[in-house]
Write an enzyme that holds these catalytic residues in place. Sequence first.
Site, PDB file in Angstrom:
ATOM      1  CB  SER A  52     -85.634   1.543 -10.776  1.00  0.00           C
ATOM      2  OG  SER A  52     -86.735   0.659 -11.218  1.00  0.00           O
ATOM      3  CE1 TYR A  57     -85.411   4.282 -15.538  1.00  0.00           C
ATOM      4  CE2 TYR A  57     -86.449   2.339 -15.327  1.00  0.00           C
ATOM      5  CZ  TYR A  57     -86.073   3.466 -14.873  1.00  0.00           C
ATOM      6  OH  TYR A  57     -86.486   3.720 -13.474  1.00  0.00           O
ATOM      7  CE  LYS A  98     -82.907   4.758 -12.694  1.00  0.00           C
ATOM      8  NZ  LYS A  98     -82.589   6.089 -11.959  1.00  0.00           N
TER       9      LYS A  98
HETATM   10  N1  UFG Z   1    -100.997  -0.531 -15.903  1.00  0.00           N
HETATM   11  C1  UFG Z   1    -102.444  -0.555 -16.695  1.00  0.00           C
HETATM   12  N2  UFG Z   1    -102.577   0.204 -17.472  1.00  0.00           N
HETATM   13  C2  UFG Z   1    -101.661   1.372 -17.702  1.00  0.00           C
HETATM   14  C3  UFG Z   1    -100.571   1.428 -16.969  1.00  0.00           C
HETATM   15  C4  UFG Z   1    -100.121   0.236 -16.280  1.00  0.00           C
HETATM   16  O1  UFG Z   1    -102.968  -1.723 -16.282  1.00  0.00           O
HETATM   17  O2  UFG Z   1    -102.215   2.422 -18.267  1.00  0.00           O
HETATM   18  C5  UFG Z   1    -100.651  -1.799 -15.205  1.00  0.00           C
HETATM   19  C6  UFG Z   1     -99.270  -2.518 -15.556  1.00  0.00           C
HETATM   20  O3  UFG Z   1     -99.591  -3.454 -16.485  1.00  0.00           O
HETATM   21  C7  UFG Z   1     -98.677  -2.807 -14.116  1.00  0.00           C
HETATM   22  C8  UFG Z   1     -99.274  -1.794 -13.170  1.00  0.00           C
HETATM   23  O4  UFG Z   1    -100.142  -1.068 -14.054  1.00  0.00           O
HETATM   24  O5  UFG Z   1     -99.313  -4.097 -13.830  1.00  0.00           O
HETATM   25  C9  UFG Z   1     -97.746  -0.840 -12.908  1.00  0.00           C
HETATM   26  O6  UFG Z   1     -97.436  -0.411 -14.141  1.00  0.00           O
HETATM   27  P1  UFG Z   1     -96.528   0.925 -14.110  1.00  0.00           P
HETATM   28  O7  UFG Z   1     -96.324   1.383 -15.553  1.00  0.00           O
HETATM   29  O8  UFG Z   1     -97.280   1.938 -13.363  1.00  0.00           O
HETATM   30  O9  UFG Z   1     -95.309   0.492 -13.481  1.00  0.00           O
HETATM   31  P2  UFG Z   1     -94.175  -0.529 -13.637  1.00  0.00           P
HETATM   32  O10 UFG Z   1     -94.434  -1.463 -12.611  1.00  0.00           O
HETATM   33  O11 UFG Z   1     -94.450  -1.177 -14.998  1.00  0.00           O
HETATM   34  O12 UFG Z   1     -93.069   0.437 -13.897  1.00  0.00           O
HETATM   35  C10 UFG Z   1     -92.045   0.323 -12.964  1.00  0.00           C
HETATM   36  C11 UFG Z   1     -91.320   1.510 -12.989  1.00  0.00           C
HETATM   37  C12 UFG Z   1     -90.450   1.821 -14.079  1.00  0.00           C
HETATM   38  C13 UFG Z   1     -89.540   0.722 -14.552  1.00  0.00           C
HETATM   39  C14 UFG Z   1     -90.570  -0.417 -14.330  1.00  0.00           C
HETATM   40  C15 UFG Z   1     -90.005  -1.607 -14.990  1.00  0.00           C
HETATM   41  O13 UFG Z   1     -92.141   2.439 -12.811  1.00  0.00           O
HETATM   42  O14 UFG Z   1     -89.751   2.890 -13.865  1.00  0.00           O
HETATM   43  O15 UFG Z   1     -91.259  -0.780 -13.307  1.00  0.00           O
HETATM   44  O16 UFG Z   1     -90.741  -2.678 -15.581  1.00  0.00           O
HETATM   45  F1  UFG Z   1     -88.950   0.979 -15.523  1.00  0.00           F
END
Ligand code: UFG
Length: 337
Positions: A123, A147, A151
């Site tokens: 990841s 998590y 990884k």
């Molecule tokens: N976001 C929102 N509202 C939500 C969900 C997400 O505004 O309800 C925003 C987050 O703040 C971020 C973006 O959307 O800016 C993406 O968020 P995600 O949760 O979809 O994805 P992330 O990049 O945070 O998560 C990814 C992977 C995980 C990993 C993580 C590490 O999906 O597996 O990066 O931080 F662990």
Amino acid sequence: MILVTGGAGFIGSHTCVALAQAGQPFLIFDNFSNSRRSVLDRLAQITGAPVPCVEGDVRDEALLARVLADHAITGVIHFAAFKAVGESVAQPLRYYDNNVAGTVALLRAMQAAGVRTLVFSSSATVYGDPASLPVREDFPTSATNPYGWSKLMMEQVLADVDASEPGQWRIARLRYFNPVGAHASGLIGEDPQDVPNNLAPYVAQVVAGWREALSVYGNDYPTSDGTGVRDYIHVCDLAEGHVAALRYLRAHPGLLTVNLGTGRPVSVLEMVRGFERASGRPVPYRIAPRRPGDVAACWADPSLAERLLGWRASRDLDSICTDAWRWQDGVARSLRG
Ligand code: UFG
């Protein structure tokens, strides 16, 4: 025959379709802890053939040993793992056991059976808060939650195993950016069992009317519109990356580490607009405080994957949103009754 652990899950199921398309026989190994058995029928519908599956847990080394021998397995794509950041903070031992101990059990069974080809789901989380963008594979790695540590630990285990028998193993560590979208048939897609943690499935459920509004976690980041920026990759592009990695490993022993991303930065609000275009419906949202642990922006430099694997992501944001919405408005809706 390729063994696909976690093959009934979101990325695993799409990779099974890509394997079938490439003419590569596969066997799913899954304990259905975060997936449904009905995905097997829907996969059969897409591929036009029954989908073989053994129900089991990757920590069950004896079962794995039998499966590897009985089915003449030549390589493994290893998806089976837990993936929720918040849950990993609350239940670290469960995460280390399932993810790290599960991978160790799989590797022991593989080593004993003389199967030394493995494609592993890593990841972009291993890059932590990257010092510059886009992110290259030689950037330093770190983790901020169990998590992420799991990884990184699994990546380390794979590197050590490769080093212990030089030239014997063929291992790909694929660092995924943000997998989204669904198969164009609408038959398989992301099917979160609880409230979605991730942006795309949450937005899809808002559009579907299952949830009232999206909380946008922060609009004061140093990004184009102030909201968080990520590299969203269509799950079918990601799936094809696994087939490309397997092909690469056939000709190249050793350890490969590559980003699978698009190189295209997309903000939360751009994703919201993509879903609005795809569905023809508004996405109500409110600005909420930043989510602890989030980085402002993260996107890939995908050029190494293109150079080594001859692979690049080809699907744009509109096809991501259109495919995700087709899945959400069809099968995902019917699965929830
Ligand atoms: N976001 C929102 N509202 C939500 C969900 C997400 O505004 O309800 C925003 C987050 O703040 C971020 C973006 O959307 O800016 C993406 O968020 P995600 O949760 O979809 O994805 P992330 O990049 O945070 O998560 C990814 C992977 C995980 C990993 C993580 C590490 O999906 O597996 O990066 O931080 F662990």
